[in-house]
Design a protein around this motif. Structure first.
Motif, PDB file in Angstrom:
ATOM      1  N   ASP A 115       0.862  -1.423  -0.024  1.00 34.15           N
ATOM      2  CA  ASP A 115       0.005  -0.251  -0.078  1.00 34.15           C
ATOM      3  C   ASP A 115       0.759   1.300  -0.096  1.00 34.15           C
ATOM      4  O   ASP A 115       0.157   2.446  -0.224  1.00 34.15           O
ATOM      5  CB  ASP A 115      -1.111   0.053   1.145  1.00 34.15           C
ATOM      6  N   LEU A 116       2.025   1.073   0.225  1.00 33.36           N
ATOM      7  CA  LEU A 116       3.140   2.488   0.181  1.00 33.36           C
ATOM      8  C   LEU A 116       3.921   2.358  -0.821  1.00 33.36           C
ATOM      9  O   LEU A 116       4.158   3.437  -1.378  1.00 33.36           O
ATOM     10  CB  LEU A 116       3.967   2.277   1.490  1.00 33.36           C
TER      11      LEU A 116
ATOM     12  N   ASP B 299       2.515  10.276   1.900  1.00 38.12           N
ATOM     13  CA  ASP B 299       2.241  11.455   2.234  1.00 38.12           C
ATOM     14  C   ASP B 299       1.323  11.884   3.434  1.00 38.12           C
ATOM     15  O   ASP B 299       1.441  12.328   4.246  1.00 38.12           O
ATOM     16  CB  ASP B 299       1.905  12.372   0.826  1.00 38.12           C
ATOM     17  N   ALA B 300       0.127  10.858   3.448  1.00 42.49           N
ATOM     18  CA  ALA B 300      -0.876  11.049   4.469  1.00 42.49           C
ATOM     19  C   ALA B 300      -0.334  10.561   5.732  1.00 42.49           C
ATOM     20  O   ALA B 300      -0.719  11.288   6.917  1.00 42.49           O
ATOM     21  CB  ALA B 300      -2.117  10.328   3.993  1.00 42.49           C
ATOM     22  N   GLY B 301       0.322   9.566   5.797  1.00 44.79           N
ATOM     23  CA  GLY B 301       0.820   9.058   6.890  1.00 44.79           C
ATOM     24  C   GLY B 301       1.911   9.949   7.540  1.00 44.79           C
ATOM     25  O   GLY B 301       2.045  10.188   8.840  1.00 44.79           O
ATOM     26  N   THR B 302       2.717  10.549   6.533  1.00 48.52           N
ATOM     27  CA  THR B 302       3.918  11.710   7.088  1.00 48.52           C
ATOM     28  C   THR B 302       2.854  13.024   7.841  1.00 48.52           C
ATOM     29  O   THR B 302       3.675  13.359   8.681  1.00 48.52           O
ATOM     30  CB  THR B 302       4.614  11.858   6.029  1.00 48.52           C
ATOM     31  N   ILE B 303       2.139  13.292   6.992  1.00 45.17           N
ATOM     32  CA  ILE B 303       1.256  14.429   7.789  1.00 45.17           C
ATOM     33  C   ILE B 303       0.606  13.983   9.134  1.00 45.17           C
ATOM     34  O   ILE B 303       0.788  14.873  10.133  1.00 45.17           O
ATOM     35  CB  ILE B 303       0.076  14.960   6.567  1.00 45.17           C
ATOM     36  N   ALA B 304       0.089  12.736   9.090  1.00 44.10           N
ATOM     37  CA  ALA B 304      -0.398  12.453  10.284  1.00 44.10           C
ATOM     38  C   ALA B 304       0.611  12.178  11.567  1.00 44.10           C
ATOM     39  O   ALA B 304       0.414  12.884  12.732  1.00 44.10           O
ATOM     40  CB  ALA B 304      -1.256  10.844  10.261  1.00 44.10           C
ATOM     41  N   CYS B 305       1.698  11.926  11.132  1.00 41.40           N
ATOM     42  CA  CYS B 305       2.794  11.793  12.329  1.00 41.40           C
ATOM     43  C   CYS B 305       3.237  12.973  12.505  1.00 41.40           C
ATOM     44  O   CYS B 305       3.655  13.465  13.739  1.00 41.40           O
ATOM     45  CB  CYS B 305       3.936  10.936  11.524  1.00 41.40           C
ATOM     46  N   ILE B 306       3.424  14.076  11.697  1.00 43.81           N
ATOM     47  CA  ILE B 306       3.883  15.480  12.047  1.00 43.81           C
ATOM     48  C   ILE B 306       2.917  16.080  12.779  1.00 43.81           C
ATOM     49  O   ILE B 306       3.144  16.704  13.757  1.00 43.81           O
ATOM     50  CB  ILE B 306       4.118  16.228  10.613  1.00 43.81           C
ATOM     51  N   VAL B 307       1.623  15.897  12.472  1.00 42.74           N
ATOM     52  CA  VAL B 307       0.720  16.652  13.263  1.00 42.74           C
ATOM     53  C   VAL B 307       0.581  15.875  14.798  1.00 42.74           C
ATOM     54  O   VAL B 307       0.549  16.599  15.787  1.00 42.74           O
ATOM     55  CB  VAL B 307      -0.957  16.477  12.729  1.00 42.74           C
ATOM     56  N   ALA B 308       0.770  14.679  14.949  1.00 40.04           N
ATOM     57  CA  ALA B 308       0.644  13.988  16.192  1.00 40.04           C
ATOM     58  C   ALA B 308       1.885  14.423  16.890  1.00 40.04           C
ATOM     59  O   ALA B 308       1.972  14.716  17.954  1.00 40.04           O
ATOM     60  CB  ALA B 308       0.692  12.583  15.844  1.00 40.04           C
ATOM     61  N   PHE B 309       3.152  14.390  16.392  1.00 43.08           N
ATOM     62  CA  PHE B 309       4.342  14.988  17.021  1.00 43.08           C
ATOM     63  C   PHE B 309       4.202  16.203  17.486  1.00 43.08           C
ATOM     64  O   PHE B 309       4.606  16.637  18.544  1.00 43.08           O
ATOM     65  CB  PHE B 309       5.584  14.851  15.961  1.00 43.08           C
ATOM     66  N   ALA B 310       3.593  17.304  16.510  1.00 46.52           N
ATOM     67  CA  ALA B 310       3.669  18.571  17.023  1.00 46.52           C
ATOM     68  C   ALA B 310       2.567  18.955  17.967  1.00 46.52           C
ATOM     69  O   ALA B 310       2.976  19.686  19.125  1.00 46.52           O
ATOM     70  CB  ALA B 310       3.078  19.520  15.614  1.00 46.52           C
ATOM     71  N   ALA B 311       1.446  18.186  18.307  1.00 40.12           N
ATOM     72  CA  ALA B 311       0.594  18.511  19.224  1.00 40.12           C
ATOM     73  C   ALA B 311       1.066  17.609  20.484  1.00 40.12           C
ATOM     74  O   ALA B 311       0.761  18.682  21.578  1.00 40.12           O
ATOM     75  CB  ALA B 311      -0.701  17.583  18.876  1.00 40.12           C
TER      76      ALA B 311
ATOM     77  N   THR C 163       3.504  -0.846   6.495  1.00 42.86           N
ATOM     78  CA  THR C 163       2.384  -0.905   5.681  1.00 42.86           C
ATOM     79  C   THR C 163       1.630   0.499   6.421  1.00 42.86           C
ATOM     80  O   THR C 163       1.922   1.053   7.390  1.00 42.86           O
ATOM     81  CB  THR C 163       1.701  -2.047   6.034  1.00 42.86           C
ATOM     82  N   LEU C 164       0.735   0.773   5.645  1.00 43.31           N
ATOM     83  CA  LEU C 164      -0.382   1.808   6.258  1.00 43.31           C
ATOM     84  C   LEU C 164      -0.642   1.768   7.516  1.00 43.31           C
ATOM     85  O   LEU C 164      -0.601   2.590   8.548  1.00 43.31           O
ATOM     86  CB  LEU C 164      -1.293   2.307   5.149  1.00 43.31           C
ATOM     87  N   PRO C 165      -1.554   0.535   7.738  1.00 45.38           N
ATOM     88  CA  PRO C 165      -1.550   0.224   9.397  1.00 45.38           C
ATOM     89  C   PRO C 165      -0.462   0.416  10.143  1.00 45.38           C
ATOM     90  O   PRO C 165      -0.675   0.693  11.513  1.00 45.38           O
ATOM     91  CB  PRO C 165      -2.237  -1.267   9.222  1.00 45.38           C
ATOM     92  N   GLY C 166       0.883   0.050   9.675  1.00 42.55           N
ATOM     93  CA  GLY C 166       2.081   0.236  10.432  1.00 42.55           C
ATOM     94  C   GLY C 166       2.377   1.642  10.807  1.00 42.55           C
ATOM     95  O   GLY C 166       2.646   1.955  12.012  1.00 42.55           O
ATOM     96  N   ILE C 167       2.054   2.576   9.848  1.00 39.31           N
ATOM     97  CA  ILE C 167       1.988   3.816  10.088  1.00 39.31           C
ATOM     98  C   ILE C 167       1.231   4.270  11.356  1.00 39.31           C
ATOM     99  O   ILE C 167       1.479   5.171  11.943  1.00 39.31           O
ATOM    100  CB  ILE C 167       1.997   5.006   8.733  1.00 39.31           C
ATOM    101  N   ALA C 168      -0.028   3.835  11.337  1.00 41.92           N
ATOM    102  CA  ALA C 168      -1.062   4.085  12.152  1.00 41.92           C
ATOM    103  C   ALA C 168      -0.502   3.786  13.416  1.00 41.92           C
ATOM    104  O   ALA C 168      -0.781   4.405  14.374  1.00 41.92           O
ATOM    105  CB  ALA C 168      -2.589   3.511  12.060  1.00 41.92           C
TER     106      ALA C 168
END
Length: 554
Positions: free
Chosen positions: A72-73, A391-403, A442-447
């Motif tokens: 999926d990646l 890209d979606a996973g990266t954005i999610a990680c960055i947002v989670a990191f920043a928050a 995988t995408l679930p792994g990024i989750a």
């Protein structure tokens, strides 16, 4: 107190440095991947300046393990194949005919002449000329039965026989059919895995689904059609005696003979060959692309001792006669035997390109599929879709990191900054461990990683809140910090052990994406506990030793 022995501090920082060093190649993913691929080609014996330059893109003294990207990646192909296990029944009946014929022919005075009659594909129907010998014929045929080789078929025999007048009908027993189905699917799965591994694809997911289906997911393959070309060919090789060559496709052949296309001799050329092979591909132990004496692409092969002996005996007894090399019901070559071939090796010459000879060698080396595959579902996932997922996973990680980092800094001040440093180390350690074990992301792994980021500060929150409580009892800062870590430890261990047990159950019971999530979650729990209990404590102890504050504010 906050006194941490020097050896323990050194050990903690060595573990952190090792984890971050293992994660380093993922920051230069494309460069390291090109270097690794070039080194793999060089290891096979092929080397040139271009390959050397590609291999030199990453220093050899640094780790080169990467986190493999899932379907999926990275994009790739997805196939769901059904194994036609009924094909094996027909093959078994074909192979039994010579043995049944010879057994009955040995008592011709009782059963008379033996002929084979038309029957269902999964049965063998034999007719004897003397119906009075049916009982004896049935006894002889049943004497050919062998015990079923399986745990569920203990005590059962592999064949069943019954008489209908002068006809003896032979078929596989139910226990043998079940055992054959199991063996066929397992063998097909293993051969598919070997074929895909031969062409160097990265981290394929090949697993059984149901009784007779196989799920195949291969990242990095251009299309489902390309993947089908790799695994779809049966590559059944055999060496058979040649009866003659003809140009009429309607030529009638005798019993025990077969008319097969002979394309290398012309579009309208056919060869009459015996159906019983001298040696089959099952006796093949190695096949490599090579060149013949005229420097044309060919495939060299080598038999096991049994095949080498049969091949040598046949060629010694038939010097001057032609024999056919048959691949998937097509004669690719029919050389004449000039002398006995005792070495157990030879060469297949045909109208090959270099790519075709390489592909043929791969197929022969991997073995023949025991049954035909029917592809029920096929999908091609383009790299663009995979890039969107990244890209979606990266954005999610960055947002989670920043928050999380903003929350910790605002809530706990300097101690929150220490927790943020540990959080960065934590993510680096996760990627280091994923690279070390060769895991597929995988995408679930990024989750799972995003969830770990949120959970990683839980332990620090427990410690810091406990330090606050201890400070209210008028204890000194050093004593409050020490008690905070000591009293929060049990809660940290309890919370993370229960989550880790859940991750283990998900990994054991799940498959595919669920396992990817479980792996990153489990590794994230381990690194989170390590960074919370050891890394942040070392950071706080180092700061405290240098500043020696009279009071602290958490």
């Amino acid at each position: 107190m906050l006194n941490i022995p020097l050896w323990r501090r050194v050990l903690i920082w060595v573990v952190v440095a090792a984890g971050l060093l293992l994660a380093l190649p993922n920051a230069f993913y494309s460069r390291v991947e090109v270097s690794n691929d070039a080194e793999s080609v060089i290891a096979t014996g092929l080397s040139n300046e271009a390959l050397a330059a590609q291999a030199g893109q990453w220093p050899s003294f640094l780790p080169d393990g990467l986190v493999n990207l899932g379907l999926d990646l990275r994009g790739g192909a997805h196939l769901l194949a059904e194994v036609k296990v009924s094909d094996v029944y027909e093959t078994r009946m074909e192979s039994m005919w010579p043995e049944v014929r010879d057994t009955l022919a040995a008592e011709r005075d009782v059963v008379g002449f033996v002929t084979r009659e038309a029957s269902a594909p999964d049965e063998l129907r034999v007719r004897i000329s003397d119906p009075t010998g049916a009982d004896r014929a049935l006894e002889l045929v049943r004497g050919l039965a062998r015990p079923v080789v399986s745990l569920t078929g203990v005590g059962a025999m592999d064949i069943e026989a019954r008489a209908e007048g002068a006809d003896i009908i032979i078929g596989l027993s139910d226990a043998e059919r079940a055992a054959t189905d199991e063996r066929t699917v397992r063998q097909s799965l293993e051969i598919i895995r070997r074929r895909i591994d031969e062409v160097g694809t990265r981290e394929p997911a090949i697993q059984r689904q149901g009784d007779d289906r196989i799920l195949i997911q291969v990242p990095g393959v251009g299309s489902a059609a390309e993947l089908k070309a790799i695994i779809g060919t049966t590559a059944q090789l055999s060496f058979r005696p040649v009866v003659g060559t003809v140009s009429d496709p309607n030529t009638q052949v005798g019993a025990g003979e077969e008319l097969l296309p002979f394309p290398s001799q012309g579009a309208d050329s056919y060869a009459i060959v015996e159906t019983a092979p001298v040696v089959s591909g099952e006796d093949l132990v190695d096949a490599q692309p090579s060149f013949d004496q005229n420097n044309r692409p060919a495939v060299s092969f080598r038999f096991n001792p049994t095949g080498a002996r049969r091949f040598g005996d046949y060629t010694a007894a038939n010097v001057g006669a032609p024999f056919a090399i048959v691949l998937d019901d097509e004669v690719i070559s029919a050389p004449r035997i000039n002398e006995a071939i005792r070495g157990g090796s030879g060469i297949i010459m045909g109208d090959f390109t270099v790519e075709e000879s390489t592909d043929l060698a791969v197929l022969l080396r991997a073995g023949a599929l025991p049954a035909e595959l029917t592809f029920l579902e096929e999908r091609t996932i383009g790299p663009e879709l995979g890039q969107d997922s990244i890209d979606a996973g990266t954005i999610a990680c960055i947002v989670a990191f920043a928050a999380v980092m903003v929350f910790m800094a605002l809530s706990y001040g300097l101690f929150g900054l220490f927790a943020n440093i540990a959080l960065l180390v934590n993510v680096g350690l996760i990627f280091g461990l994923l690279s070390l074990i060769g895991a597929t992301l995988t995408l679930p792994g990024i989750a799972g990683i995003v969830l770990t980021i949120g959970m990683a500060v839980d332990a620090n929150v427990l410690v810091f809140e406990r330090i606050r409580e201890e400070l209210k009892t008028a204890k000194g800062p050093s004593r409050a910090i020490s008690l905070g870590y000591e009293k929060a430890l049990s809660a940290i261990i309890d919370a993370n052990i229960t989550t880790f047990i859940t991750a283990v159950i998900l990994f054991a019971m799940g498959s595919g994406p669920v396992r990817g999530f479980a792996i990153t979650l489990g590794l994230g729990i381990i690194t989170s506990v390590f960074t919370a209990i050891f890394v942040t404590r070392v950071l706080i102890a180092t700061w405290f030793d240098r500043r020696r504050p009279k009071t602290i504010e958490v």
